[in-house]
Design an enzyme around this catalytic site. Structure first.
Site, short mmCIF file in Angstrom:
data_model
loop_
_atom_site.label_atom_id
_atom_site.label_comp_id
_atom_site.label_asym_id
_atom_site.label_seq_id
_atom_site.Cartn_x
_atom_site.Cartn_y
_atom_site.Cartn_z
CB SER A 140 81.75 61.75 -19.81
OG SER A 140 80.89 62.18 -20.79
CE1 TYR A 154 77.82 58.25 -17.81
CE2 TYR A 154 78.24 60.36 -19.03
CZ TYR A 154 78.85 59.01 -18.96
OH TYR A 154 79.76 58.59 -19.64
N1 LIG Z 1 80.50 55.48 -24.76
C1 LIG Z 1 80.58 56.61 -24.50
O1 LIG Z 1 79.96 57.21 -25.59
C2 LIG Z 1 81.44 57.30 -23.30
C3 LIG Z 1 81.32 58.53 -23.33
C4 LIG Z 1 81.98 59.20 -22.35
C5 LIG Z 1 82.43 58.55 -21.43
N2 LIG Z 1 82.31 57.29 -21.19
C6 LIG Z 1 82.56 56.36 -20.08
O2 LIG Z 1 83.68 55.38 -20.67
C7 LIG Z 1 83.58 54.30 -19.59
C8 LIG Z 1 83.40 52.89 -20.52
O3 LIG Z 1 82.05 53.08 -21.18
P1 LIG Z 1 81.71 52.27 -22.34
O4 LIG Z 1 80.85 52.94 -23.26
O5 LIG Z 1 83.01 51.41 -22.63
O6 LIG Z 1 80.43 51.10 -21.64
P2 LIG Z 1 80.23 49.91 -21.80
O7 LIG Z 1 80.41 49.32 -23.00
O8 LIG Z 1 78.79 49.99 -21.14
O9 LIG Z 1 81.09 48.97 -20.80
C9 LIG Z 1 81.00 49.27 -19.38
C10 LIG Z 1 81.92 48.47 -18.70
O10 LIG Z 1 81.70 48.83 -17.30
C11 LIG Z 1 81.44 47.58 -16.67
N3 LIG Z 1 80.82 47.88 -15.31
C12 LIG Z 1 79.64 48.27 -15.29
N4 LIG Z 1 78.92 48.17 -14.19
C13 LIG Z 1 80.08 47.65 -13.27
C14 LIG Z 1 80.27 47.47 -11.86
N5 LIG Z 1 79.21 47.74 -11.23
N6 LIG Z 1 81.29 46.70 -11.60
C15 LIG Z 1 82.24 46.33 -12.37
N7 LIG Z 1 82.05 46.72 -13.76
C16 LIG Z 1 81.13 47.24 -14.11
C17 LIG Z 1 81.14 46.51 -17.61
O11 LIG Z 1 81.52 45.27 -17.03
P3 LIG Z 1 80.51 44.08 -17.10
O12 LIG Z 1 79.50 44.11 -18.33
O13 LIG Z 1 81.26 42.72 -17.02
O14 LIG Z 1 79.54 44.17 -15.75
C18 LIG Z 1 81.86 46.88 -18.74
O15 LIG Z 1 83.09 46.39 -18.71
C19 LIG Z 1 82.42 54.66 -18.57
O16 LIG Z 1 82.83 54.95 -17.57
C20 LIG Z 1 81.67 55.47 -19.44
O17 LIG Z 1 80.87 56.27 -18.60
C21 LIG Z 1 81.60 56.34 -22.34
#
Ligand SMILES: NC(=O)c1ccc[n+]([C@@H]2O[C@H](COP(=O)([O-])OP(=O)(O)OC[C@H]3O[C@@H](n4cnc5c(N)ncnc54)[C@H](OP(=O)(O)O)[C@@H]3O)[C@@H](O)[C@H]2O)c1
Length: 256
Positions: A140, A154
């Site tokens: 991130s 985070y």
């Molecule tokens: N959205 C943003 O603005 C943003 C910005 C910077 C970085 N990121 C990073 O991008 C990545 C994806 O984020 P996102 O925004 O797509 O999040 P999201 O929509 O909340 O999705 C999170 C994913 O992680 C899985 N997950 C969570 N805990 C888990 C666990 N204990 N074991 C296995 N799977 C797990 C969830 O699977 P289930 O639901 O099936 O458990 C889901 O597929 C993350 O690392 C996040 O920190 C996001």
């Protein structure tokens, strides 16, 4: 980009950025193992994927080291090998001042956001080495700078992913490339709660407030992060390793 014949594991592939990456890899011809935290979320994802025939499921709670091993070995078993590991699964962690953060919250956040990245790599490395494969970690921009808004766990976890990427890229070269994508704000479930809070229930208004001082003045679509993941995983990036790619609409380019 052509990933025909390539075998890819995407952690956290059930929704958001991971799901967009799964769909993009499938469109590019890869066979993809989709991880999520529960059997239910993985089964739902496989049912929804148009190209479900090329996707297999490997559910497991990556907050547990034993599940990191089971998920990686399960993916290798079901795909018959591994060329690309995308460490994407993550949680936002608590939004609270340091005074209120507990040891349990530290463990819950760091275990999935950082420890799982290390252990999934550890268990994937023998196959990736044999395949001359690569790893793309999803950190991130909050791994590159702080913000002072109660997201210290985070930020710490994502900074760990950034430097883990650099160090393991050096250790695993020349056999395995290791790179990192640092997204800015992306329209996924992880951000939508923040957006709704900011906009007092109006997500579009919340996003407008969040991005009003940012160069691109909008949040990203998950596919825009997936595009960067695919580039780094592809042969177009054959001389790219240890690199940290901000995909943030210019946020890190701006001071103030
Ligand atoms: N959205 C943003 O603005 C943003 C910005 C910077 C970085 N990121 C990073 O991008 C990545 C994806 O984020 P996102 O925004 O797509 O999040 P999201 O929509 O909340 O999705 C999170 C994913 O992680 C899985 N997950 C969570 N805990 C888990 C666990 N204990 N074991 C296995 N799977 C797990 C969830 O699977 P289930 O639901 O099936 O458990 C889901 O597929 C993350 O690392 C996040 O920190 C996001």
């Amino acid at each position: 980009m052509n990933f025909s014949g390539k075998k890819v594991l995407v952690t956290g592939g059930t929704r958001g950025i991971g799901r967009a990456a799964v769909e993009a890899f499938l469109r590019a011809g890869a066979r993809v193992a989709v991880n999520g935290g529960s059997e239910k979320s993985v089964a739902k994802t496989l049912a929804e994927l148009a190209a479900g025939g090329s996707a297999v499921g490997v559910a497991g709670d990556l907050g547990l080291v034993a599940d990191c091993r089971r998920v990686v070995e399960g993916a290798i078993d079901k795909l018959g090998g591994l060329d690309v590991l995308v460490n994407n699964a993550g949680v936002g962690g608590p939004s609270a001042p340091i005074d209120d953060i507990t040891e349990d919250e530290w463990n819950a956040t760091l275990n999935i956001n950082l420890r799982a990245v290390f252990f999934c790599m550890k268990y994937a490395v023998p196959r990736l080495r044999a395949a001359k494969g690569n790893v793309v970690n999803v950190a991130s921009i909050l791994g590159l700078a702080g913000r002072g808004s109660g997201l210290s766990l985070y930020c710490a976890s994502k900074a760990g992913v950034v430097n883990l990427t650099r160090d393991l890229a050096c250790e695993l070269a020349p056999d395995i490339r290791v790179n990192c994508v640092c997204p800015g704000a992306v329209d996924t479930e992880m951000l939508q709660e923040t957006g709704r809070d900011l906009g007092k229930g109006d997500l579009a208004a919340g996003y407008a407030l969040l991005t009003k001082n940012r160069p691109m003045k909008r949040v990203a679509h998950p596919s825009e992060i997936a595009n960067a993941i695919l580039y780094l995983a592809s042969d177009y990036a054959s001389f790219v390793t240890g690199s940290i790619h901000a995909v943030d609409g210019g946020v890190m380019a701006k001071v103030g």
